[in-house]
Structures are given as C-alpha cells and as structure tokens.
Scaffold this motif. Structure first.
Motif, PDB file in Angstrom:
ATOM      1  N   ASP A  46     -20.303  74.166 -15.784  1.00  0.00           N
ATOM      2  CA  ASP A  46     -20.040  74.049 -17.214  1.00  0.00           C
ATOM      3  C   ASP A  46     -21.188  73.321 -17.900  1.00  0.00           C
ATOM      4  O   ASP A  46     -21.890  72.508 -17.298  1.00  0.00           O
ATOM      5  N   HIS A  47     -21.359  73.632 -19.185  1.00  0.00           N
ATOM      6  CA  HIS A  47     -22.435  72.987 -19.935  1.00  0.00           C
ATOM      7  C   HIS A  47     -22.114  71.525 -20.235  1.00  0.00           C
ATOM      8  O   HIS A  47     -23.004  70.720 -20.483  1.00  0.00           O
ATOM      9  N   ARG A  48     -20.826  71.176 -20.212  1.00  0.00           N
ATOM     10  CA  ARG A  48     -20.424  69.801 -20.479  1.00  0.00           C
ATOM     11  C   ARG A  48     -19.740  69.234 -19.238  1.00  0.00           C
ATOM     12  O   ARG A  48     -19.130  69.974 -18.469  1.00  0.00           O
TER      13      ARG A  48
END
Length: 336
Positions: free
Chosen positions: A251-253
């Motif tokens: 995930d990007h976060r």
C-alpha cells in the motif's frame, strides 16, 4: 462479564460498522427510528434491526452497505477519544511482550480513552484484575464509557483510580503482588520506584513512549535502579498490501511510528544480574541532556475543554446504547 462480541441479529443499542463499495466506513449505534445521513442517501436503522451480522443493506438511493459488528481493533479506532489512543498494533505487542495472561494482576497508567484497557481486560479473562490509574477525571469518564460500550457493562475485573500512580499504587497494592505494569505516560521514570516495589519477582514492566529522548531516559532509569533486568526496546510498523489478481504491491500508506515499547523484568530481592558488556559508545550524559528529557521539553498536546466535553457526551451516549442492547439480549434469553 457478558459476551464481548454478541452474536445473533442486530438489536437496538448495538454498534454497527457500515462499509460502502469504496471502503468508506461509518460506525453507528442502532436506535428505533434512527437514520444515517450521507451525501449518498439515507439509511434507516430499522433496516438493520433484526438482520444478522454480515448482512448487506441498501439505502434510499440504492447504495449497498456491508453491516458488521466492529472487531476490537475497529472499535478502538472509531470510539470517542479524550486522549490519544494506543493503536491496535501496539496493544497487541504490549499484551504479548508483557505476557499478560488469564488471571494476571495488571496495573496500567494512564487509562487515556480506554483502548489499551480493552485489550488488557480481554487478556486477563474473568479471573484476573486490571487497575487503571488516570490523573484526569474527564479522561477516566471517556474510558469508562468506551469500555462499557464495548462489553455491554463495566467489567467487575476492572477498577479505575483517579490519581497519580506513584502516590496511589502503594495504597492499592502490597509489595510484590502485581504481575504486570503497563505505563503509557509522558514521564514513566517518575513511577518506576513505586512500580518496582509493587511488582512480584519476575514480573514485567512495559512502557509506551513517543520519543527517542523519553526512551533513553526510561532505559537509563531502569538500569540505575539495579532492580530490573536489562531493558529491551522496540517499535512496530505495519504495512498493508494491495492484493488483487496479479496486482500485488505494498500500500502507498502505512501505519509507521506511533511509539516505542521498552520492557524489563523485576529481579528477585538482593539479586545482582551479570554485568552487560558493551562496546565503548556515547553512554554518558550530563544535566543538560537530562533537561531535554523533562515533560516540558518533550511537549504534551492539550485538548480543549469544549472538545473534551463533547467527546465525553459521545462516549456516554454510546455506553447508554450498549446498556440498552444488553438489556434486550437478557430479555431475549429469558423468553427462550
């Protein structure tokens, strides 16, 4: 203590987590005639009452919502907050690293909004005891309401003491009678002498601190007492993954740093542990360095009184709903 996650159909007073097709979540307390209003339409609570856990319901504009009772981690992240919560990833590590077991006598300070209290209450079971110390009565009110909302009652294994742990702990427990101590506070080193006296030989103290300077101060104080094993420090980071067909990537976060955990065990009276051999390093410090460790230098984010009063009201409303749901479950059980 009643069931922590009741099964069966949704009842008035139950907390329900609604998730739409884009993963957006709404957590509501079911009321007779209640409604959830969003920009995507209106969902009447009556459509949920009587439906089984895991149902899909449709709102006034045809949008689907998956309805589930919240898990403990979901509840902790969505409940009203007086103080910042201990995140689920850290609560899980605290329960494991401190080895909190069914029947344990556990002390925590401070109680904050009650997120960690929930995890500890589950871990000690029906035969243990948890005593939570909190300096602020308003924070304690939020925590009590959140715990009652989740369990449907205030567990008889839980005692909340409003006051300073360093002053109150000797009055609450005799020497050597506490199995585990969890400290979530700005300056835990101020309480370590009282904690050392209360802990049984081999008992565990675990501190949750936000900054590296706090971590250093706690470690040096633990070593300086000569009453604990060599402290062990860590932090936990959780990175989710997107998994859809062949599209598999991080995930990007992510939930990265939230706090450090530092643990040590109480030595037997008079025991002297083997000396730890270390390489030469910057292990010395001065009074100026200590000044950087004070609560004023570390900083503490304050919540406004108006905002806190609103959060207390929100938590108490949720607790009232939980009591209503518990009464409904008891009535259903009596009629069967």
């Amino acid at each position: 203590m009643t069931a922590q996650r009741p099964s069966g159909p949704f009842r008035v007073g139950d907390r329900v987590q609604l998730t739409d097709s884009k993963g957006r979540m709404h957590t509501i307390t079911l009321r007779d005639g209640g409604e959830l209003h969003t920009q995507h339409g209106v969902l009447g609570h009556d459509r949920l009452i009587g439906s089984p856990d895991g149902s899909v319901v449709v709102n006034s504009l045809g949008h689907d919502y998956l309805a589930l009772r919240p898990l403990l981690r979901d509840f902790a992240m969505s409940m009203p907050r007086g103080a910042a919560i201990v995140y689920p990833k850290d609560s899980a590590q605290i329960v494991m690293q401190a080895d909190v077991f069914p029947g344990a006598v556990v002390v925590e300070a401070g109680v904050g909004s009650g997120a960690l209290s929930l995890a500890l209450l589950r871990a000690i079971g029906t035969d243990g005891s948890l005593t939570s110390f909190e300096r602020r009565e308003d924070f304690a009110e939020v925590a009590r309401a959140n715990v009652e909302t989740f369990f449907g009652e205030v567990p008889d294994t839980w005692n909340v003491v409003v006051g300073d742990l360093a002053e109150q702990l000797p009055a609450q427990f005799e020497s050597g009678t506490v199995d585990r101590v969890v400290l979530d506070m700005l300056a835990p080193w101020e309480c370590l002498d009282a904690v050392a006296d209360a802990l049984t030989a081999g008992g565990v103290v675990i501190c949750y601190v936000a900054t590296a300077t706090q971590l250093s101060r706690v470690a040096e104080y633990l070593r300086g007492t000569g009453l604990f094993t060599e402290p062990d420090a860590s932090e936990t980071m959780v990175r989710g993954w997107h998994v859809e067909g062949l599209a598999v990537r991080p995930d990007h976060r992510m939930v990265a740093h939230t706090g450090f955990l530092i643990t040590a065990r109480r030595l037997a009276p008079g025991a002297v542990p083997p000396e730890v051999r270390r390489r030469a390093s910057k292990s010395s410090y001065t009074d100026a360095d200590v000044e950087l460790w004070t609560p004023g230098a570390v900083g503490d984010r304050e919540i406004t009184d108006k905002n806190l009063r609103k959060r207390v009201r929100d938590a108490q409303k949720a607790a009232a709903g939980a009591r209503e749901a518990a009464t409904s479950r008891e009535a259903d059980a009596a009629s069967e």
